[in-house]
Design an enzyme around this catalytic site. Structure first.
Site, PDB file in Angstrom:
ATOM      1  N   GLU A   1      -5.022  31.888   3.808  1.00  0.00           N
ATOM      2  CA  GLU A   1      -4.999  32.399   5.182  1.00  0.00           C
ATOM      3  C   GLU A   1      -5.641  33.770   5.138  1.00  0.00           C
ATOM      4  O   GLU A   1      -5.065  34.719   4.609  1.00  0.00           O
ATOM      5  CB  GLU A   1      -3.561  32.460   5.699  1.00  0.00           C
ATOM      6  CG  GLU A   1      -3.480  32.523   7.207  1.00  0.00           C
ATOM      7  CD  GLU A   1      -3.078  33.887   7.703  1.00  0.00           C
ATOM      8  OE1 GLU A   1      -3.984  34.625   8.145  1.00  0.00           O
ATOM      9  OE2 GLU A   1      -1.895  34.228   7.644  1.00  0.00           O
TER      10      GLU A   1
ATOM     11  N   CYS B   1      -4.084  39.703  11.195  1.00  0.00           N
ATOM     12  CA  CYS B   1      -5.262  38.847  11.041  1.00  0.00           C
ATOM     13  C   CYS B   1      -5.672  38.198  12.360  1.00  0.00           C
ATOM     14  O   CYS B   1      -6.847  37.906  12.582  1.00  0.00           O
ATOM     15  CB  CYS B   1      -5.004  37.777   9.985  1.00  0.00           C
ATOM     16  SG  CYS B   1      -3.544  36.764  10.312  1.00  0.00           S
TER      17      CYS B   1
END
Length: 485
Positions: free
Chosen positions: A256, A290
């Protein structure tokens, strides 16, 4: 009265609190005050070996425990987190620079993922398949993988560590966790205390906090783990992927990584709503997420009014001490990150980009910076800033907005603001990303929804059924049909 956790100069290896054997130390600093929280002797290669070998030994028994036993452990973990909520919030504020708002959101996310993980022991299936051989029965058996290595980041350290750790353990795996060096407590040692209090058997879980330059490659290349679960930058994630295929065994990877999330404001959008989405999507946790809104793409018809309202709204944002209830923007995690963001701002100004909202940087606190009329080919629009810097890009029309939204090497999260939901849905499904949200911020996570990205934003999916499949393996079994024989 419940005694607060105490953290000393000790790692958590194979169920024991031991001093790290590296010659290096980790100076754990409060990013706002710069006060020393903990001086920790780092983990060495020897400590990594000890943690992996203990996990490998423990897997033989832990993987065979009854689903009800594993579920009870996870239930106790849930109770511990609930009972220690304020203590955990305090640590997130002190160590990761989380504002009180963000710290509470993070604990809520952890409670959600633990609740979901409690269902996993009973969701490991054995399915009978239709057999083409009339003399044999055919089964697909879902089994735990083995030892899983988890590398977690500093921005949501408690959540992004727990997301992988509690899932893997619930399924029957054993875990070795390497937290970020900026957050060894909230990303690692805090979890060790919680699982220890919940009664997890020794060896199932270990935490090794050490320098990436000393143990990082070895942690990934080691023969023991069957899978590497990594959350962090795309640059480091690519290296993790390369290392995972070296050595004697190929490893699974779940990556990720970074993002460049667009918020697209179409010409029929509620502008007041769009402004709120931009503010919260960008400035929550100082933009160190993110999924954070890294750029806003606004239709030319509503561009001027959007910019005007955004400027007025941003001037009222509070920044500074993360422990204050009203603070939205707290400190950047460390001086190195501050310098990266400072250089990005400086380069944008040198390129002539118009800066309409700004203030002086104080220590690690960067006030909101908003650039308008941003060139979509500029580094400001192309790169992930991971800070409270927001570029606004003008789109000529809807098709141009879609082109701009997809004009990136990343593809994690995205959002669309429109008053026509069918139009928004059609637009959203053309965005090349793992996640899109209509009339909501780009920052979103639910424990039963697939979380992950496309392109340089990663591989695999977290949460729910998707992470269950990532962290387990399928074993095909056939046996004679005794009735026919």
């Amino acid at each position: 009265m419940m005694q607060a956790y105490q953290f000393n100069d000790e790692q958590f290896i194979a169920g024991h609190w031991l001093k790290g054997t590296s010659t290096h130390t980790l100076n754990n600093l409060n990013p706002y005050t710069q006060e020393l929280i903990l001086k920790l002797q780092a983990a060495s290669l020897v400590d990594v070996d000890s943690a992996y070998f203990a996990a490998e030994r423990s897997f033989a028994t832990w993987s065979q425990t009854l689903p009800s036993e594993r579920k009870n452990i996870i239930l106790r973990v849930l109770d511990v987190v609930k009972n220690r909520r304020e203590e955990i919030v305090h640590w997130l504020i002190q160590e990761s620079g989380s504002t009180r708002l963000k710290a509470n959101l993070e604990v809520d996310a952890v409670l959600g993922i633990i609740n979901e993980a409690m269902t996993f022991p009973e969701r490991m299936t054995t399915r009978e398949l239709q057999s083409t051989d009339p003399d044999r029965k055919s089964y697909a058996v879902q089994k735990p993988l083995g030892v899983i290595a988890v590398i977690s980041p500093w921005n949501f350290p408690f959540h992004l560590s727990m997301r992988s750790v509690v899932t893997a353990i619930a399924i029957g795996n054993c875990v070795v966790l390497k937290p970020a060096t900026d957050t060894p407590i909230t990303g690692g040692l805090l979890l060790a205390k919680i699982f220890e209090e919940a009664g997890l058997p020794q060896g199932v879980f270990s935490v090794v906090a050490g320098l990436g330059s000393e143990i990082g490659d070895y942690f990934v290349e080691h023969d023991t783990p069957k899978m590497i679960s990594f959350t962090g930058s795309t640059l480091v994630g690519k290296r993790v992927g390369q290392l995972a295929v070296r050595g004697n065994h190929l490893k699974r990877i779940a990556l990720e990584l970074g993002g460049n999330a667009p918020l697209v404001v179409l010409d029929d959008a509620d502008i007041d709503l769009a402004v709120e989405l931009a503010v919260m999507g960008r400035f929550l946790h100082q933009g160190q997420i993110c999924m954070s809104t890294n750029r806003v793409i606004v239709d030319a018809k509503v561009y001027d009014v959007f910019v005007e309202k955004l400027i007025q709204r941003t001037k009222n944002l509070s920044y500074g001490d993360p422990s204050n209830e009203n603070t939205l923007i707290g400190p950047i995690i460390n001086a190195s990150q501050v310098e990266k963001i400072r250089q990005m701002i400086s380069q944008a100004l040198q390129e002539g980009t118009k800066l309409v909202v700004h203030d002086e940087i104080q220590g690690n606190v960067i006030p909101p910076h908003i650039f308008v009329d941003v060139n979509p080919d500029s580094s400001l629009a192309k790169e992930e800033s991971f800070g409270p810097v927001l570029p606004i890009i003008k789109a000529q029309n809807e098709s141009d907005a879609l082109r701009l939204a997809n004009d990136t090497a990343y593809g994690l999260s995205s959002a669309v603001c429109t008053s026509d939901l069918e139009r928004g849905k059609h637009f959203a499904m053309q965005i090349d990303a793992g996640m899109t949200h209509l009339n909501s911020i780009t920052v979103a996570d639910q424990p039963n929804a697939p979380f992950g990205g496309e392109k340089n934003s990663g591989l695999g999916r977290f949460n729910g059924q998707w992470i269950l499949e990532e962290f387990s393996r399928t074993h095909w079994l056939t046996i004679p049909n005794t009735e026919r024989q």
